[in-house]
Structure formats: C-alpha cells, structure tokens
Write a protein that holds these residues in place. Structure first.
Motif, PDB file in Angstrom:
ATOM      1  N   TYR A   1     -34.144  17.442 -25.580  1.00 32.01           N
ATOM      2  CA  TYR A   1     -34.137  18.870 -25.278  1.00 32.01           C
ATOM      3  C   TYR A   1     -33.040  19.556 -26.112  1.00 32.01           C
ATOM      4  CZ  TYR A   1     -37.588  17.486 -22.044  1.00 32.01           C
ATOM      5  OH  TYR A   1     -38.653  17.168 -21.416  1.00 32.01           O
ATOM      6  N   ILE A   2     -31.906  18.971 -26.332  1.00 28.67           N
ATOM      7  CA  ILE A   2     -30.996  19.732 -27.332  1.00 28.67           C
ATOM      8  C   ILE A   2     -31.396  19.944 -28.563  1.00 28.67           C
ATOM      9  CG2 ILE A   2     -28.614  19.219 -28.504  1.00 28.67           C
ATOM     10  CD1 ILE A   2     -27.831  17.882 -25.865  1.00 28.67           C
TER      11      ILE A   2
ATOM     12  N   ILE B   1     -34.614  20.024 -29.498  1.00 28.16           N
ATOM     13  CA  ILE B   1     -35.877  21.243 -29.572  1.00 28.16           C
ATOM     14  C   ILE B   1     -35.294  22.750 -29.039  1.00 28.16           C
ATOM     15  CG2 ILE B   1     -37.722  19.751 -29.254  1.00 28.16           C
ATOM     16  CD1 ILE B   1     -38.118  21.137 -26.700  1.00 28.16           C
ATOM     17  N   ALA B   2     -34.187  22.750 -28.277  1.00 32.03           N
ATOM     18  CA  ALA B   2     -33.455  24.088 -28.143  1.00 32.03           C
ATOM     19  C   ALA B   2     -33.040  24.594 -29.655  1.00 32.03           C
ATOM     20  CB  ALA B   2     -32.155  23.989 -27.243  1.00 32.03           C
ATOM     21  N   ILE B   3     -32.446  23.801 -30.242  1.00 29.39           N
ATOM     22  CA  ILE B   3     -31.888  24.008 -31.541  1.00 29.39           C
ATOM     23  C   ILE B   3     -33.156  24.698 -32.653  1.00 29.39           C
ATOM     24  CG2 ILE B   3     -30.522  23.637 -33.695  1.00 29.39           C
ATOM     25  CD1 ILE B   3     -29.102  21.652 -31.873  1.00 29.39           C
TER      26      ILE B   3
ATOM     27  N   TYR C   1     -36.071  25.751 -31.619  1.00 28.86           N
ATOM     28  CA  TYR C   1     -36.725  27.005 -31.086  1.00 28.86           C
ATOM     29  C   TYR C   1     -35.585  28.167 -31.342  1.00 28.86           C
ATOM     30  CZ  TYR C   1     -40.575  25.631 -28.072  1.00 28.86           C
ATOM     31  OH  TYR C   1     -41.851  25.167 -27.712  1.00 28.86           O
TER      32      TYR C   1
END
Lengths: 221, 272, 223
Positions: free
Chosen positions: A191-192, A194-196, A198
């Motif tokens: 999740y870290i 894919i946050a980056i 996005y």
C-alpha cells in the motif's frame, strides 16, 4: 509489535505494478474522453435543446451524481447482460466510468456555457454570425477556457476513482496491488508503494495539464 | 474540486515523505499474547468475516452465524471469557493479527507456507475442496479444456493461485478476479464467465437460482485445510488452540458443525 | 442457516446500516470542515512556511486514493503504537481527507473576497486573525456554501469505502446480504435508491444555494 519491512518481494513484481499503472491510465484516459463527449452533448442539449431533452439530461445527471460509482459498475456488468447487452470487464468499467464522468462534465460544461455574458451572444448575432458560428466561436471556445480547471480536476478524481473497478474483475493498479498483497502478504509495503505510484501519476497529470493550458490558452490555469 | 495551481510538485513530494515517515515509524515492542493474558483481559478478540458463507455469514436475525462463527464462540466458552468479534475482509486477516487488533483469526484461513512466514497456524479444524464449476453443456474435464474460456475466481484464494498457474501453461484461459464469491456466482448467472473456481459448495448456492440447476462440478483443483491464525510470537496460545481443536475432533463437535453448515461430513483432518 | 430471498428483514438491515453511513458522513463534514477552515487559514496566512505546509498536506491527500489513506490510518498507525477501531479509524481518515478538499474550497472563497477588504481592515488596525474572523470569513462563507454542500454529496458516497476495513455501513451490509441472497440487482438497486435518497436533497440544496448566490445572474442563454 515487531514488523520488519520487506520491500524486496514487491519490487520483484515491479512489472505487474507498471502494468497496473498503465491500465489505470488507459481506463482513466478512455473513460474521460468518452465522458467528455457525453458531457459536451449533454451540456449543449441542456442549454439549447428542447424541453424534453433538457429533462432527460437533468434526470441522467441527478441519478448518476447521487449514487455511488460502485453501484453503477454493478449495474452495467451484472444487470445489462440480463437485458441482452454483454460487455467484458474492461468494456463495462470504461462504460460505467464514462457515464459517471459524463454527468459531472455536463454540469461543468453547462456552467461554462452560462459563464458567457449574454451581451457577447447578442453582439455576435448583430455581426451576422450563424447559429453554428456563434456556438463555436462565441460559446464553446471561451467556455472551454473557463471550464478547463474544473475538467482537469475531474480527470484527477476519475484517476483515483478507477481504483474500485476491480469489483467487476477489471485489472488496474489497485487490483494488481490486491493480487500482490494476497501473493506476498506484504500488505503494508504494497500500500505504501502504490500510494507513491498514484501520487506520481496524479502529479504528472497535473503538471501536464498546466503545461497544456499554458500552450492552449497562453494563460496561467 | 478546483486544483490549486500554485502548489508545486515539491510541496507534494514533501507531503508524501511526511506521510510515509509517520506510517513507517519504528515498530513498537512486541505484544505476545498468552492464554493468561486473554483470561485476565476478560475477553478474547476474534477476527471473522461475515461474507464467506457457509463459514461466516449473517442469519435471519442479521446476527453473525456459520461454521467459523460457532467455532469462535466455542473457543470463548472453553476459555471462560466472552468473545469480541472483529469483522475483517479477506485481505485484512493478516494485518488484523499483526497489528494486534485480534488475538486470533477464525475465517476460512487456508494453511499455506507463505502465510506461515508471517503468522502461525493451528492444526486444521476443517477442509474444503476447491473445484471448477460450469454449465453442464460445457465439456470440461481438466485445465486443458478451459482454454478459450473465461474463468471467474475470488481474488487471492487457492483457486486463484491454481488456475492462474494453469493459465500460464495453457494459453487462452482468461482469468477474471472478483472480490467475493457472490460476485462470481452472479457473473456465472449473468453469463459473464464460462466457468468458475470456488469452494465445493455449489449445491448450496447455485442450485438455488432457476438457472443454477444447470451447473455441475467439473473437477477438483485441490483440497485446502483451514487453521486458526495467531501471531508468531504466541506459541503458548497456539498450543492451547491445537489442544482445543484436538478435543473437538475427538468428541465429534467438528463433524456436527460440518453437517450443520456444509451438509457434508468432514474428511480426515491431518495434524502437523 | 438458510440461503434466502431478499425480504423485509434484509431491507430493514440495510436501513439500520444506513445509520452508520449517515453518522460517518456527519462526523466527516464537521471534523473535515473544522480542519478545512484551519488549513484555509494557513493557506492564506502571511507566513510562507505555513502556506507551504498546508499546501503539502492538501497535495498529499488530494493525490492518493482515499482507500490507501484509510489503510494507512487503520493498519499503518500500529507502527506508532496506536490501534484504532474501524469506526474511529474511518472517521479520522475521512476527516483528514475531507479537510484537504474543504481547505481548498474555503481558500478559493477567501481569495474571492476582494483584496481591498484586507487593506481596509489593515488600515483599521485589525490583525490577521481578527480580519479573517470579522471581515473575510462572513463574506467567504456565503461564497463557499454551495460547493460545500456539493462536496457533502461526495462525502456520503465516499463513506462506502469504509466497508473495506470491515465497518458495517450501507455498502458492507449490502455485500453481506448479497452473499446470502445472490440477488445483486435487487440488493444494489435498493442500495442505490437509499444513497440517492440521502444525496439528492443535498444536491438540490446545493443547487438552490448556488442560484441564490448568483442572484439574478443565472439566466438561460437564448440564441
């Protein structure tokens, strides 16, 4: 708790993450393009069309804007086949996303049309411009300039909104991330990452839009 | 929303770093859980999922029910403490344990070596075959026959892993991953997929709908065993759970639960 | 156990779950609104550092999906020793997210108030906070009301994301019902109607406020 971050297992899947990011951009771009066309047609119909057409567009806009995208996705994918329209996951996702964005685009573009002072239209009429010329030169182009910021913001919201189409088995960045989470069980790390991703996508699009507005409108949007 | 046009990319990057720093700050001290901890806390928190019938679902009174739920309640009864349920989604099971939100997970948790790298499993309390279901008119005997077909699975399940692996060897299998079993079943009924991989409870489900009679079990993919998940640092709790499951096997409780919810007896459950 | 049809019990269950959707939306509007006000104040403050800090915050929350933000609050906070329940976690994540959007709405409204007003206040000897409170906010709030109400519709719909951390609000309740009834068209159709019933009045209110704000300026374009 003792948790050791392990990003290695995720970077081994970087191909899939890149694929997911590309799919996200494809879905966003395709649905935004179609949604824009829907929005333009709807805004013109709502501003200049006959009363019955105005009503239909108004109903479309209200229904779509007041129900969640998820429910719209389910409807297109699961219910349309019962009426004989069978679309693949990707097609259904693009259709639902387009219809969704279209409703917002109608309102944005309609506001743009209304932002044109009535005096300009009268001036154009007195200059003898045809109806078609007036729509194009006096209304559409200046309105485009006025609505550009709102439309590009909507594009960004659409980009983030594509993250739920995995519910109908369409593949994009969040779906890939969920697949990887189930394979590697490295949820936090994924999740870290894919946050980056996005974040980079959104920033890149914002920057691109700003450059385009400088070229198109020679104006700081 | 109107974007701010003054914001620079730099600001954003700084924000991102900030956000990540907060979330990735140094982990806290370990919190191993023992049976005594649970007894003195006066409650046991158990993670369940109510969207996985017949193991976890809601009953007519809209209360949690199912094989897993009843097992969880038996655990609380045996420990002499009330059970506090924490509802989780399938991908949330491991994080729920790791972040200490639940003492244990009782939610169709298939025992796999990959998962055991992060959490510990009890000995199995149930087993379930993953199978391929399709309409009778479609001729499927093995994975080879799936070429050219759309096959629906629930994301991240055993079926997903097995059928995705098959799709790598056999070109032409299109895998569609959905979020839950209800979605695949609906996709089957809508004709959006030609076959589906799922638990061997097709009878309970698909036969219910008018068109559902048309579906049949084509072949068995693999048999999975469900264990109770606990944190790796709680061997004492794990040992108690193993002992408890052993007693439930011996006194026929697990078979009774299986008949009640799955309508079929349990196969022999191995011990590791 | 029985697999069953969608009936009055199921409808009631959905309606009861709607309470949590409403409550979560209300908390988000109030919490996010306060945070947004604060952020907007920072965004127009004389200090460059505060302006940049606020815009960095807004940048982060507007550039990542809310789902990821929710996961970070719910699971990620374990790394700083916190362990929020789904409810507070969702409320916090939604407030933090809505704060960023409200902040931009309010900032836009504050900046729309004529610059002369700031200068006049300064000439009258009002300090920064007093100027904001007494002069700018009363005018800006009138301008920001329509987009604020519009964004509330967005908030109601966004609460459905909380279902992904196990919070039983309307969407999660629908999934639970769907897994036992296998009637997604009816279940999600009902859910769509409920969301519509919650959102439409807000949309109408937003449009009404917008018309009132525009006064006589809104008119049909005649060709």
């Amino acid at each position: 708790m003792n948790y050791v971050f392990q990003f290695g297992p995720i970077f081994r899947h970087s191909d899939e993450l890149i694929y997911g990011a590309v799919r996200t951009m494809e879905l966003t771009a395709a649905s935004s393009a179609i949604g824009f066309v829907i929005g333009l047609a709807g805004a013109l119909a709502r501003s200049f069309g006959p009363i019955w057409l105005k009503r239909i567009v108004a109903v479309y806009v209200e229904i779509i804007r007041n129900t969640p995208l998820l429910v719209q996705l389910y409807f297109v994918f699961f219910s349309l086949p019962l009426m004989g329209v069978k679309l693949s996951s990707d097609q259904a996702a693009i259709l639902a996303l387009s219809i969704h964005l279209g409703a917002y685009a109608v309102e944005i573009l309609r506001a743009g049309i209304q932002s044109i002072p009535g005096g300009q239209i009268e001036a154009a009429k007195s200059l003898g411009l045809s109806r078609r010329q007036i729509i194009r030169h006096v209304i559409v182009v200046p309105a485009a300039r006025a609505v550009y910021p709102a439309l590009t913001s909507q594009f960004i919201l659409q980009l983030l909104g594509t993250s739920i189409v995995s519910a109908i088995a369409a593949e994009e960045l969040t779906a890939v991330a969920n697949n990887l989470a189930m394979q590697t069980f490295r949820n936090f790390e994924i999740y870290i990452v894919i946050a980056i991703i996005y974040f980079i996508l959104v920033r890149a699009c914002s920057l691109l839009f700003r450059l385009v507005s400088l070229v198109l409108f020679r104006w700081k949007a | 929303m109107r974007q701010s046009h003054r914001r620079t990319v730099l600001h954003g990057a700084a924000a991102l770093v900030l956000g990540l720093l907060v979330t990735s700050a140094m982990p806290r001290a370990a919190d191993a859980t023992t049976v005594d901890d649970i007894v003195s806390a006066g409650k046991v928190t158990i993670a369940i999922d109510t969207t996985t019938p017949p193991y976890g679902m809601i009953d007519n009174d809209m209360q949690p029910s199912g094989f897993d739920i009843e097992l969880a309640q038996l655990i609380g009864k045996a420990m002499g403490v009330p059970v506090e349920f924490v509802t989780v989604t399938s991908p949330g099971r491991i994080p729920a344990l790791l972040t200490g939100r639940a003492d244990m997970v009782v939610s169709i948790f298939s025992i796999t070596a990959e998962r055991a790298l992060q959490i510990a499993f009890s000995i199995p309390y149930a087993s379930q075959s993953s199978v391929v279901l399709a309409p009778k008119s479609v001729n499927i005997k093995s994975a080879k026959d799936l070429a050219g077909l759309k096959v629906g699975v629930t994301r991240g399940t055993g079926e997903d892993g097995l059928l995705t692996a098959a799709a790598k060897d056999i070109p032409g299998i299109e895998i569609l991953r959905f979020d839950d079993y209800a979605s695949i079943s609906q996709a089957m009924l809508s004709g959006q997929i030609d076959a589906m991989g799922g638990g061997d409870y097709g009878d309970i489900y698909l036969k219910k709908s008018a068109k559902g009679d048309d579906f049949e079990l084509k072949y068995i993919l693999k048999t999975f065993y469900f264990g109770i998940g606990v944190r790796k640092d709680s061997p004492e709790l794990l040992q108690w759970l193993n002992t408890f499951i052993f007693t439930l096997r011996q006194d026929g409780t697990l078979d009774r639960l299986s008949m009640k919810y799955r309508k079929v007896p349990l196969p022999p459950l191995p011990t590791f | 156990m029985s697999l069953r049809e969608f009936g009055p019990n199921e409808l009631f269950f959905l309606l009861m779950a709607t309470r949590w959707t409403i409550l979560l939306a209300v908390v988000t509007v109030v919490g996010g609104g306060c945070l947004g006000l604060f952020l907007a104040g920072l965004r127009v403050s004389p200090s460059a550092l505060l302006r940049h800090a606020a815009s960095a915050y807004i940048g982060f929350f507007q550039s990542t999906p809310i789902l990821i933000q929710l996961f970070m609050v719910y699971y990620g906070t374990a790394f700083i020793g916190l362990r929020p329940d789904p409810w507070p976690a969702a409320a916090i994540a939604f407030c933090l997210n809505a704060g960023a959007f409200f902040g931009e709405i309010f900032r836009g409204s504050i900046e729309a108030v004529a610059k002369g007003q700031w200068e006049a206040s300064k000439a009258l000897g009002l300090r920064y906070v007093a100027t904001l409170r007494l002069v700018i906010i009363p005018q800006a709030s009138r301008l920001s009301l329509p987009p604020t109400v519009g964004f509330m519709v967005q908030i109601v719909k966004t609460t459905s994301v909380a279902s992904l951390i196990g919070l039983v609000e309307l969407s999660r309740a629908a999934t639970m019902i769907n897994t036992v009834t296998f009637q997604p068209v009816i279940v999600f159709g009902t859910v769509a109607v409920i969301y519509f019933a919650l959102c439409w009045p807000l949309s109408l209110l937003g449009q009404h406020l917008e018309r009132r704000l525009n006064g006589g300026r809104e008119r049909e374009v005649v060709l």
